[in-house]
Each structure stands twice: as C-alpha cells, then as structure tokens.
Design an enzyme around this catalytic site. Structure first.
Site, PDB file in Angstrom:
ATOM      1  N   GLN A 204       0.822  -1.220   0.000  1.00  0.00           N
ATOM      2  CA  GLN A 204       0.000   0.000   0.000  1.00  0.00           C
ATOM      3  C   GLN A 204       0.851   1.262   0.000  1.00  0.00           C
ATOM      4  OE1 GLN A 204      -3.247   0.292  -0.322  1.00  0.00           O
ATOM      5  NE2 GLN A 204      -3.843  -1.855  -0.105  1.00  0.00           N
ATOM      6  N   ALA A 225       1.789  -5.309  -8.048  1.00  0.00           N
ATOM      7  CA  ALA A 225       1.554  -4.412  -9.179  1.00  0.00           C
ATOM      8  C   ALA A 225       0.130  -3.865  -9.211  1.00  0.00           C
ATOM      9  CB  ALA A 225       1.854  -5.136 -10.497  1.00  0.00           C
ATOM     10  N   HIS A 226      -0.847  -4.676  -8.779  1.00  0.00           N
ATOM     11  CA  HIS A 226      -2.235  -4.245  -8.978  1.00  0.00           C
ATOM     12  C   HIS A 226      -2.690  -3.190  -7.972  1.00  0.00           C
ATOM     13  CE1 HIS A 226      -4.727  -6.389  -5.857  1.00  0.00           C
ATOM     14  NE2 HIS A 226      -3.694  -7.203  -5.827  1.00  0.00           N
ATOM     15  N   THR A 264       8.193 -20.244 -14.890  1.00  0.00           N
ATOM     16  CA  THR A 264       8.416 -19.397 -16.065  1.00  0.00           C
ATOM     17  C   THR A 264       7.971 -17.979 -15.769  1.00  0.00           C
ATOM     18  OG1 THR A 264       8.105 -21.268 -17.548  1.00  0.00           O
ATOM     19  CG2 THR A 264       7.805 -19.070 -18.497  1.00  0.00           C
ATOM     20  N   CYS A 349     -13.009  -5.364   3.650  1.00  0.00           N
ATOM     21  CA  CYS A 349     -11.565  -5.471   3.432  1.00  0.00           C
ATOM     22  C   CYS A 349     -11.112  -6.882   3.745  1.00  0.00           C
ATOM     23  CB  CYS A 349     -10.795  -4.512   4.339  1.00  0.00           C
ATOM     24  SG  CYS A 349     -11.683  -3.030   4.748  1.00  0.00           S
TER      25      CYS A 349
END
Ligand SMILES: *Cc1c(COP(=O)(O)O)cnc(C)c1O
Length: 399
Positions: A204, A225-226, A264, A349
């Site tokens: 965050q 990343a999101h 991978t 949450c």
C-alpha cells in the site's frame, strides 16, 4: 485518463434543476486500496509481450527468448528504481501475498538455527498474519504487537519485544485499511543494531509515498503491481544483497530467480509492473499533491456530517485513504444507500468474513464502531466531482 474512467458530463443522468452540478458518470470507483485499474499506458506496453515478443525469457538461445529476457531485466530496473534498490535485489513473485510468504517463511526457515522467535503487529495484512500462524504450527514463536490508538507501532514497545532468539520482524509500511504509515525506518535502525532481519509489506506504500530501502533499513520488502496501476498476479520481493539475506525457496522447480522462485517468468505481467513502477516514480510528487487536495476536500466534507469519527492517525498517513465510522448508521447499510459508489464498507476489506475489521478492533474501536466503518480510497482517476457526489449522497443517506 481514460474515457471510461473520467467523469463524463455527457453520460450523466439528466437533472432538470439547473442549479445542481451535473453528477459524475456512475459507478464511481473509490476503492483503490482494494485494487487499481491497469493504466492504459501500462496495458499498451504489455500487449506486445503477449502477441509478438511472447518468448520464454529463459530461452535465451534465440531472439524470442532474448527479447523477453531483455524486457524482464528492464522491468527489474524500473521496479528497483521506485524503491531505491538495485535490480539484482528484485525477485519476481505472483503478488504481495506470495512476497510476504517467501520473505517470512523463507527467512524463518533459513535462520532456524539462529532462533525461532518472530515479531509482527496485530494490524498486518492476513498474508502476514496467516503466514505467522503457519510458522507457529511449525514450532516458531510469534509476538503480535498491539498498535497504539492511532494505529501506529510504538518503537519502544517494538524494541522491548525483541529477544536474543528473534530472527525476523515484519511490519507493514502503510496499513491497507486505515492508511497509517508505520515508523519503519526507526524499527529498521533497532533491528540492524541487533542483527535482526526486518521485512516490510509495502503493497500500500509503493507508488503512494517515497519508498527507499536504504532509508528504511529494511532487508525484505513486498510489492504488488495491482495496487499501483499494474496488472493483477504479479509482484516483487526486494531481498537485500549486502549483507546477503538468506531465504529458503518456497517452491521447487526450474531454479528461476536465483533459485528463490521457480516458474516461467510471466514477461507481459512483469513488463506491466515495470512500466507501472516507472510511471509511479515519475508522477509520484504531482499525483500525491493532487490526491492530498482531494483528501482535504473529502475530510472537511465528512467532518460536517453527524456522528463521524476518523480512524487512524491523521498526520502519519497516505492521502489516498480516509477511514471513517458513522455512529448510528451501519456503514454496511449505509453503503447500500450509496448506489453506484464503490467504497469498502465494514468488513469488506476482510473478504468473505462478516466479522468486524480486526484492524479497527485492534485500535480500540468497539464492535459497533468497527461495523459502521467505511474505507474510502482515492486514486489516479478520482476527481473533485467524485468526492462531491459521495458527500452529497452521504448527506442524503444520513439525514
Ligand atoms: C493487497 C495487499 C496484499 C496482497 O497483495 P496481492 O498482490 O493481492 O497478493 C498484501 N498486503 C497488503 C498491505 C495489501 O494491501
């Protein structure tokens, strides 16, 4: 800004009262702490690595693999630059959940001969708390520190919890529910003086405030990343190189990522995370200033509503998060009265659980106060019209 996310006056429902400002296009997204949309500039960069430069980055004997490998290493540099690290210290994972697991289990297992005690905080993300629970089942001992009423860890209480057999502490940089910034740099100093590893969950924090692994004196740091306009399913773990932090891999396989994380590499995801981090770094100052002004607008509007209580320290926080309790009105029920506005209410949450937030309970809220809480999180595509619309709907709902 994308067309779809920009409040569009043309698309707004028709109001006949001429003095009413046109409402923004619904639905309004005010849940950026849960996830962010992929920035279209990021999505565009990713596409090429799915359709054309699709090679396996480990297949470096030909151009397809080489192109992918080059992109992966470029992205590693972009992620490292956002947190003041070196590219070689970044390990790709599937997200902050995996990063937290790898950091905590990996360090605990690699250092089990040194000790079996760990320290964390009761308000950490479940990806940390459940990992700690797992280690308790393996015979490790964990101290769960209680934060102060403002949500912050007291460094003196933290220091007092450390023991000769403490091997690792894990304290998040920014709390996902209440947005407070923990004094990680102070804790880092304490840990370093005693040779204890410090891990910080920065999911965050990255992209929302300056993050520098040297200033923070952390040994391990998790990112996702999101949470910063990149794709879901990709994250990173910073692993300090000097002195080298030893980790035990949590997955067996092809020995990718220096043996720390086999599998991978998802080059398109990695390219997306790299680009998202680069944009975050370049735009951090401007975006933070803009969002701070929105937070101020939201806060002063909320303060004028009846029975409002702000949760979490008001100064040591990121501007992107406002957590409020409404006395007398259930925030869950309140959220139902806010059609077309996406906020996080009550226990949302905390996934499927209907229990009141353990974070809010830990900072001293009653069950009822915790149930009546609402997390409003602002982001890249939030505008003043969105904030004003939320305030107007809240005023109506609380009347
Ligand atoms: C979102 C979040 C996570 C989990 O990240 P994923 O990438 O979704 O696994 C962990 N910690 C915090 C503080 C978060 O906000």
């Amino acid at each position: 800004m994308t067309e779809a996310l920009t409040p569009s006056r043309a698309a707004a429902p028709c109001r006949s009262a001429a003095d009413l400002p046109a409402p923004p296009a619904l639905p309004i997204y005010l849940d950026y702490a849960a996830t962010t949309p992929v920035d279209p500039r990021v999505a565009q960069k990713m596409l090429v690595y799915m359709t054309e430069k699709f090679g396996n980055p480990a297949s470096t004997s030909h151009a397809f693999g080489q192109d992918a490998a080059f992109a992966v290493e470029r992205a590693r540099t972009q992620v490292a630059a956002l947190i003041g690290a070196r590219a070689g210290d970044i390990v790709w994972t599937s997200g902050a959940t995996e990063s937290n697991n790898l950091a905590i289990k990996g360090a605990a297992h690699a250092n089990r001969a040194k000790g079996r005690h760990l320290v964390t905080v009761a308000t950490e993300h479940k990806a940390v708390l459940d990992t700690m629970r797992r280690l308790e089942g393996e015979g490790y001992e964990v101290t769960y520190l209680q934060p102060q009423a403002n949500g912050l860890v007291d460094p003196a209480a933290f220091e007092a919890a450390l023991r000769p057999d403490t091997i690792l502490a894990s304290v998040m940089l920014v709390n996902n529910e209440i947005g407070v910034i923990q004094p990680v740099a102070a804790l880092g100093r304490i840990c370093r003086a005693r040779g204890i590893l410090l891990h910080a969950d920065a999911a965050q924090a990255a992209g929302k405030m300056p993050v520098d692994v040297e200033q923070l004196q952390v040994d391990l740091l998790s990112m996702s990343a999101h949470k910063l306009y990149g794709p879901k399913g990709i994250g990173a773990l910073y692993v300090r190189n000097d002195p080298q932090v030893r980790l035990e891999a949590q997955m067996d396989g092809g020995g990718h990522e220096k043996g720390l994380r086999s599998g991978t590499l998802p080059s398109h995801q990695i390219v997306g995370m790299g680009e998202a981090c680069e944009l975050a770094r370049l735009e951090l100052a401007g975006e933070t200033t803009r969002i701070a002004a929105l937070q101020e607008r939201l806060r002063s509007g909320l303060a004028a509503l009846p029975g409002v209580r702000f949760n979490g320290d008001m100064a040591q926080r990121i501007p992107h998060n406002v957590n409020v309790s409404f006395t007398g009105a259930g925030a869950g029920a309140l959220a139902d009265k806010l059609p077309g506005i996406a906020v996080s209410a009550g226990s949302a949450c905390n996934s499927a659980s209907a229990a009141p937030s353990y974070v809010l309970r830990a900072i001293g809220l009653s069950d009822a106060q915790a149930r009546n809480a609402m997390r409003i999180s602002l982001g890249r595509y939030t505008g003043a019209a969105d904030v004003d619309y939320l305030l107007r709907q809240l005023r109506l709902a609380l009347r």
